[in-house]
Design a protein around this motif. Sequence first.
Motif, PDB file in Angstrom:
ATOM      1  N   VAL A 110      41.184  16.021  -3.678  1.00  0.00           N
ATOM      2  CA  VAL A 110      40.898  17.452  -3.519  1.00  0.00           C
ATOM      3  C   VAL A 110      40.312  17.693  -2.120  1.00  0.00           C
ATOM      4  O   VAL A 110      39.482  16.920  -1.646  1.00  0.00           O
ATOM      5  N   ARG A 111      40.772  18.750  -1.490  1.00  0.00           N
ATOM      6  CA  ARG A 111      40.230  19.147  -0.192  1.00  0.00           C
ATOM      7  C   ARG A 111      39.250  20.292  -0.407  1.00  0.00           C
ATOM      8  O   ARG A 111      39.622  21.344  -0.906  1.00  0.00           O
ATOM      9  N   VAL A 112      38.001  20.055  -0.053  1.00  0.00           N
ATOM     10  CA  VAL A 112      36.939  21.043  -0.289  1.00  0.00           C
ATOM     11  C   VAL A 112      36.735  21.888   0.966  1.00  0.00           C
ATOM     12  O   VAL A 112      36.720  21.365   2.082  1.00  0.00           O
ATOM     13  N   ARG A 113      36.594  23.192   0.751  1.00  0.00           N
ATOM     14  CA  ARG A 113      36.244  24.079   1.869  1.00  0.00           C
ATOM     15  C   ARG A 113      35.205  25.099   1.405  1.00  0.00           C
ATOM     16  O   ARG A 113      35.022  25.308   0.216  1.00  0.00           O
ATOM     17  N   LEU A 144      40.123  23.228  -2.794  1.00  0.00           N
ATOM     18  CA  LEU A 144      39.080  23.891  -3.580  1.00  0.00           C
ATOM     19  C   LEU A 144      38.169  24.658  -2.631  1.00  0.00           C
ATOM     20  O   LEU A 144      37.460  24.057  -1.818  1.00  0.00           O
ATOM     21  N   ASN A 145      38.217  25.973  -2.722  1.00  0.00           N
ATOM     22  CA  ASN A 145      37.350  26.807  -1.883  1.00  0.00           C
ATOM     23  C   ASN A 145      36.076  27.129  -2.646  1.00  0.00           C
ATOM     24  O   ASN A 145      36.120  27.805  -3.673  1.00  0.00           O
ATOM     25  N   THR A 181      45.736  41.056  11.855  1.00  0.00           N
ATOM     26  CA  THR A 181      44.546  40.927  12.710  1.00  0.00           C
ATOM     27  C   THR A 181      43.302  40.753  11.840  1.00  0.00           C
ATOM     28  O   THR A 181      42.417  39.952  12.132  1.00  0.00           O
ATOM     29  N   VAL A 182      43.249  41.524  10.756  1.00  0.00           N
ATOM     30  CA  VAL A 182      42.115  41.409   9.839  1.00  0.00           C
ATOM     31  C   VAL A 182      42.181  40.068   9.111  1.00  0.00           C
ATOM     32  O   VAL A 182      41.196  39.317   9.072  1.00  0.00           O
ATOM     33  N   ALA A 183      43.349  39.759   8.554  1.00  0.00           N
ATOM     34  CA  ALA A 183      43.500  38.522   7.767  1.00  0.00           C
ATOM     35  C   ALA A 183      43.109  37.294   8.587  1.00  0.00           C
ATOM     36  O   ALA A 183      42.494  36.355   8.067  1.00  0.00           O
ATOM     37  N   LEU A 188      38.387  32.157   5.603  1.00  0.00           N
ATOM     38  CA  LEU A 188      39.397  31.094   5.584  1.00  0.00           C
ATOM     39  C   LEU A 188      40.759  31.762   5.781  1.00  0.00           C
ATOM     40  O   LEU A 188      41.428  32.129   4.812  1.00  0.00           O
ATOM     41  N   PRO A 189      41.145  31.930   7.036  1.00  0.00           N
ATOM     42  CA  PRO A 189      42.363  32.720   7.318  1.00  0.00           C
ATOM     43  C   PRO A 189      43.621  32.171   6.647  1.00  0.00           C
ATOM     44  O   PRO A 189      44.548  32.930   6.387  1.00  0.00           O
TER      45      PRO A 189
END
Length: 263
Positions: A110-113, A144-145, A181-183, A188-189
């Motif tokens: 799992v990649r955690v952010r 996993l955010n 631009t907002v996104a 976490l774009p």
Amino acid sequence: MVEANPVELNPAGLEPPHLEKIPQHVAIVMDGNGRWANARGLPRTAGHQAGEHSLMDVVAGGVQLGLPEMSVFAFSTENWKRSPEEVRFLMGFSRSTIHDDRDTLDNWNVRVRWAGRRTRLWASVLREIRQAEFQTRNNTGMTLNLCLNYGGHAEIADAARAIAEDVAAGRLRPADVTEQTVADRLYLPDMRPVDLFIRTSGEFRTSNFLPWQSAYAEYYVTDVAWPDFGRRQLWEACRAFGGRERRFGGAVDRVRSEHSDEG
Ligand code: IPE
Ligand code: IPE
Ligand code: MG
């Protein structure tokens, strides 16, 4: 805390269902810990402790199902309104949970952010998060955010400030501001749009969780409190998602298409 049985990724006899369509990004409001505990004559903090097992079980279930991305709401920018004791507990508990579960998550590929605002977040919590992000940065399984000190309005306001700074510095023209631009300036774009938004414990509200990303999410509310939620319930929500008809603002004229099928 006395540790419950550690969560296994693939316990015997617990196979994920075969689903034709799985959500690419599941967002979960892990709600109901306090009510769950109080209903048992326990302090609210006991509910938060019980919720750790649910989180790991749900993450395992997401990995088993092959979900690409999951976001969990652990602490909102509005949760600072709670008693100092509960806030202190939640910060300390987040720190120890991230510390204790980091290796397991890493073993599960799992990649955690982290998504959230730095202001007020305990530096020691942020240190644990950064360590987990670093340790798992090359993992290729589920992302996993951890949304901790996260608020959707705060996120959009922070993006607006970043845009204003770019405009003031002459790097960006107001006429060139688009949705992208907002996104690009969200926490976490590269977060995928939320396909399935789950809330436990029965409330029909979003409580400021991922409003930008969930614009076209399918909502799923269950009365089950977070400490009683687990991978089976996650799979059930994903099954329900498969039965939803998504239109994204488009439309199909069934009468006409049926008619032209005949002709
Ligand atoms: C969710 O459970 C956990 C957090 C918000 C940190 P709650 O603490 O909101 O529990 P209820 O909703 O009061 O039962
Ligand atoms: C949302 O739950 C926040 C988290 C789960 C972290 P809350 O319990 O804070 O939401 P409200 O107050 O019922 O809207
Ligand atoms: Mg709540």
